[in-house]
Design an enzyme around this catalytic site. Structure first.
Site, PDB file in Angstrom:
ATOM      1  N   ASN A  11       0.867  -1.180   0.000  1.00  0.00           N
ATOM      2  CA  ASN A  11       0.000   0.000   0.000  1.00  0.00           C
ATOM      3  C   ASN A  11       0.904   1.232   0.000  1.00  0.00           C
ATOM      4  O   ASN A  11       1.491   1.572   1.018  1.00  0.00           O
ATOM      5  CB  ASN A  11      -0.882  -0.041   1.260  1.00  0.00           C
ATOM      6  CG  ASN A  11      -1.697   1.222   1.457  1.00  0.00           C
ATOM      7  OD1 ASN A  11      -1.790   2.064   0.548  1.00  0.00           O
ATOM      8  ND2 ASN A  11      -2.283   1.377   2.635  1.00  0.00           N
ATOM      9  N   TRP A  12       1.016   1.860  -1.165  1.00  0.00           N
ATOM     10  CA  TRP A  12       1.954   2.994  -1.288  1.00  0.00           C
ATOM     11  C   TRP A  12       1.427   4.253  -0.604  1.00  0.00           C
ATOM     12  O   TRP A  12       2.141   5.216  -0.446  1.00  0.00           O
ATOM     13  CB  TRP A  12       2.230   3.302  -2.765  1.00  0.00           C
ATOM     14  CG  TRP A  12       2.953   2.226  -3.511  1.00  0.00           C
ATOM     15  CD1 TRP A  12       3.242   0.950  -3.076  1.00  0.00           C
ATOM     16  CD2 TRP A  12       3.498   2.322  -4.842  1.00  0.00           C
ATOM     17  NE1 TRP A  12       3.918   0.265  -4.057  1.00  0.00           N
ATOM     18  CE2 TRP A  12       4.093   1.073  -5.151  1.00  0.00           C
ATOM     19  CE3 TRP A  12       3.534   3.332  -5.802  1.00  0.00           C
ATOM     20  CZ2 TRP A  12       4.712   0.819  -6.370  1.00  0.00           C
ATOM     21  CZ3 TRP A  12       4.155   3.087  -7.023  1.00  0.00           C
ATOM     22  CH2 TRP A  12       4.734   1.841  -7.303  1.00  0.00           C
ATOM     23  N   LYS A  13       0.155   4.262  -0.253  1.00  0.00           N
ATOM     24  CA  LYS A  13      -0.492   5.452   0.334  1.00  0.00           C
ATOM     25  C   LYS A  13      -0.233   6.670  -0.576  1.00  0.00           C
ATOM     26  O   LYS A  13      -0.183   6.505  -1.779  1.00  0.00           O
ATOM     27  CB  LYS A  13       0.010   5.667   1.762  1.00  0.00           C
ATOM     28  CG  LYS A  13      -0.143   4.397   2.609  1.00  0.00           C
ATOM     29  CD  LYS A  13       0.033   4.628   4.069  1.00  0.00           C
ATOM     30  CE  LYS A  13      -0.162   3.310   4.810  1.00  0.00           C
ATOM     31  NZ  LYS A  13      -0.081   3.441   6.243  1.00  0.00           N
ATOM     32  N   HIS A  98      -9.504   1.401   4.893  1.00  0.00           N
ATOM     33  CA  HIS A  98      -8.228   1.522   5.607  1.00  0.00           C
ATOM     34  C   HIS A  98      -8.433   2.455   6.800  1.00  0.00           C
ATOM     35  O   HIS A  98      -9.219   3.396   6.728  1.00  0.00           O
ATOM     36  CB  HIS A  98      -7.157   2.076   4.664  1.00  0.00           C
ATOM     37  CG  HIS A  98      -5.793   2.051   5.265  1.00  0.00           C
ATOM     38  ND1 HIS A  98      -5.361   3.018   6.141  1.00  0.00           N
ATOM     39  CD2 HIS A  98      -4.791   1.145   5.163  1.00  0.00           C
ATOM     40  CE1 HIS A  98      -4.132   2.708   6.536  1.00  0.00           C
ATOM     41  NE2 HIS A  98      -3.754   1.590   5.953  1.00  0.00           N
ATOM     42  N   GLU A 100      -6.832   4.847   7.861  1.00  0.00           N
ATOM     43  CA  GLU A 100      -6.651   6.279   7.546  1.00  0.00           C
ATOM     44  C   GLU A 100      -7.904   6.848   6.882  1.00  0.00           C
ATOM     45  O   GLU A 100      -8.250   8.012   7.083  1.00  0.00           O
ATOM     46  CB  GLU A 100      -5.400   6.454   6.672  1.00  0.00           C
ATOM     47  CG  GLU A 100      -4.132   6.269   7.497  1.00  0.00           C
ATOM     48  CD  GLU A 100      -2.960   5.650   6.742  1.00  0.00           C
ATOM     49  OE1 GLU A 100      -2.954   5.671   5.503  1.00  0.00           O
ATOM     50  OE2 GLU A 100      -2.041   5.138   7.431  1.00  0.00           O
ATOM     51  N   GLU A 170      -5.449  -4.656  10.658  1.00  0.00           N
ATOM     52  CA  GLU A 170      -4.389  -3.676  10.875  1.00  0.00           C
ATOM     53  C   GLU A 170      -4.651  -2.927  12.173  1.00  0.00           C
ATOM     54  O   GLU A 170      -5.442  -1.973  12.194  1.00  0.00           O
ATOM     55  CB  GLU A 170      -4.360  -2.669   9.721  1.00  0.00           C
ATOM     56  CG  GLU A 170      -4.054  -3.295   8.381  1.00  0.00           C
ATOM     57  CD  GLU A 170      -3.459  -2.281   7.413  1.00  0.00           C
ATOM     58  OE1 GLU A 170      -2.357  -2.531   6.919  1.00  0.00           O
ATOM     59  OE2 GLU A 170      -4.082  -1.237   7.184  1.00  0.00           O
ATOM     60  N   GLY A 176       2.651   2.345  10.759  1.00  0.00           N
ATOM     61  CA  GLY A 176       3.630   3.419  10.585  1.00  0.00           C
ATOM     62  C   GLY A 176       4.334   3.817  11.871  1.00  0.00           C
ATOM     63  O   GLY A 176       5.001   4.845  11.931  1.00  0.00           O
ATOM     64  N   SER A 216       3.494  -2.091  10.339  1.00  0.00           N
ATOM     65  CA  SER A 216       4.948  -2.194  10.532  1.00  0.00           C
ATOM     66  C   SER A 216       5.514  -3.570  10.179  1.00  0.00           C
ATOM     67  O   SER A 216       6.406  -4.068  10.858  1.00  0.00           O
ATOM     68  CB  SER A 216       5.333  -1.787  11.961  1.00  0.00           C
ATOM     69  OG  SER A 216       4.972  -0.434  12.199  1.00  0.00           O
ATOM     70  N   GLY A 237       2.815  -1.087   4.280  1.00  0.00           N
ATOM     71  CA  GLY A 237       2.840   0.335   3.931  1.00  0.00           C
ATOM     72  C   GLY A 237       4.257   0.777   3.617  1.00  0.00           C
ATOM     73  O   GLY A 237       4.796   0.496   2.544  1.00  0.00           O
ATOM     74  N   GLY A 238       4.877   1.445   4.588  1.00  0.00           N
ATOM     75  CA  GLY A 238       6.202   2.059   4.399  1.00  0.00           C
ATOM     76  C   GLY A 238       7.225   1.162   3.721  1.00  0.00           C
ATOM     77  O   GLY A 238       7.931   1.607   2.798  1.00  0.00           O
TER      78      GLY A 238
HETATM   79  P1  PGA Z   1       2.910   0.352   7.616  1.00  0.00           P
HETATM   80  O1  PGA Z   1       1.424   0.564   7.038  1.00  0.00           O
HETATM   81  O2  PGA Z   1       3.428  -0.943   7.047  1.00  0.00           O
HETATM   82  O3  PGA Z   1       3.683   1.543   7.140  1.00  0.00           O
HETATM   83  O4  PGA Z   1       2.802   0.280   9.104  1.00  0.00           O
HETATM   84  C1  PGA Z   1       0.543  -0.511   6.848  1.00  0.00           C
HETATM   85  C2  PGA Z   1      -0.758   0.000   6.264  1.00  0.00           C
HETATM   86  O5  PGA Z   1      -1.276   1.021   6.735  1.00  0.00           O
HETATM   87  O6  PGA Z   1      -1.321  -0.614   5.340  1.00  0.00           O
END
Ligand code: PGA
Length: 256
Positions: A11-13, A98, A100, A170, A176, A216, A237-238
């Site tokens: 997930n590149w956000k 998600h 967010e 999640e 993050g 993470s 994500g990251g």
């Molecule tokens: P993260 O994000 O791996 O940067 O913690 C995961 C996500 O929100 O899908």
């Protein structure tokens, strides 16, 4: 017991321009090579989907996904993107609900459920996200939150729909932050989600639906997390923004 093929999605956000995707996608492909031990998905921002789609080509081992979509088919919804627009760019998956989106854009279980049904009708496979906040976990509400998000976001799916649904657990406190749920903590919640699926859709569905862990995930914790009995993949994500670390997660996470 159904054999669930692992699914690892990046997930590149709101990261990477279309120009940057043009180099990142081939880098991931090259480092990954021919690979069929897990299903791999990348979810770039809308503006990089076309580039990513072209870079992947038609017979790629990597599938394309989007990070959100609107529930209407078309019309006066300035700034929004429909399921048909995503299908037109060969997206196969769409992340929905998600944390967010829930936190910053007010998405509710009912909206996530509506979007998921629209996605399924359009032949897009929803990755439905659920997870508790730190305050909810510390307040002893983890179970209640995860169960009600799962039931609310996945209400009314048909038997056929369930073949195309992925759930992502999640925990918001692990996204993050560098704080990963321990494999035991994650497994506990995954088992709870699977039990909930059994209650709402029956044992056969509960056995076959894949549940990803997200929060993470890194190359060095992927293997242990993904070897838990109810963890069927990762939503990253990251660490998906760098080809080497994403591919290391895919490879480590697919090892037995
Ligand atoms: P993260 O994000 O791996 O940067 O913690 C995961 C996500 O929100 O899908």
């Amino acid at each position: 017991m159904a054999i669930r093929k692992k699914i690892i999605a990046g997930n590149w956000k709101m990261n990477k321009t279309s120009t940057e995707a043009k180099t990142l996608v081939p880098e991931i492909q090259e480092k990954l090579g021919k690979f069929d031990q897990a299903e791999v998905v990348i979810c770039p921002p809308f503006t990089a989907l076309q580039t990513a789609s072209e870079a992947l080509g038609t017979h790629s081992d990597i599938a394309l996904g989007a990070q959100n979509m609107h529930q209407a088919a078309s019309g006066a919804y300035t700034g929004e993107i429909s399921a048909a627009m995503l299908r037109d760019l060969f997206c196969r998956y769409v992340i929905l609900g998600h944390s967010e989106r829930r936190q910053y854009f007010g998405e509710t279980d009912a909206l996530v459920n509506e979007k998921a049904k629209v996605a399924l009708k359009a032949n897009l496979r929803p990755i439905v996200c659920v997870g508790e906040t730190l305050a909810e976990r510390e307040g002893g509400k983890m179970e209640e939150v995860v169960v009600s998000q799962t039931k609310g976001s996945c209400a009314g799916f048909s038997e056929e729909d369930w073949n195309n649904v992925v759930i992502a657990y999640e925990p918001v406190w692990a996204i993050g932050t560098g704080k990963t749920a321990t494999p035991a903590q994650a497994q506990e919640v995954h088992a709870l989600i699977r039990k909930t699926l059994g209650e709402i859709a029956g044992k056969a569905v509960a056995d076959k639906v894949r549940i990803q862990y997200g929060g993470s995930v890194k190359a060095d914790n992927a293997k242990e997390l993904l070897n838990q009995p109810d963890i069927d993949g990762a939503l990253v994500g990251g660490a998906s923004l760098d080809a080497a670390s994403f591919v290391a997660i895919i490879k480590n996470g697919s090892e037995k």
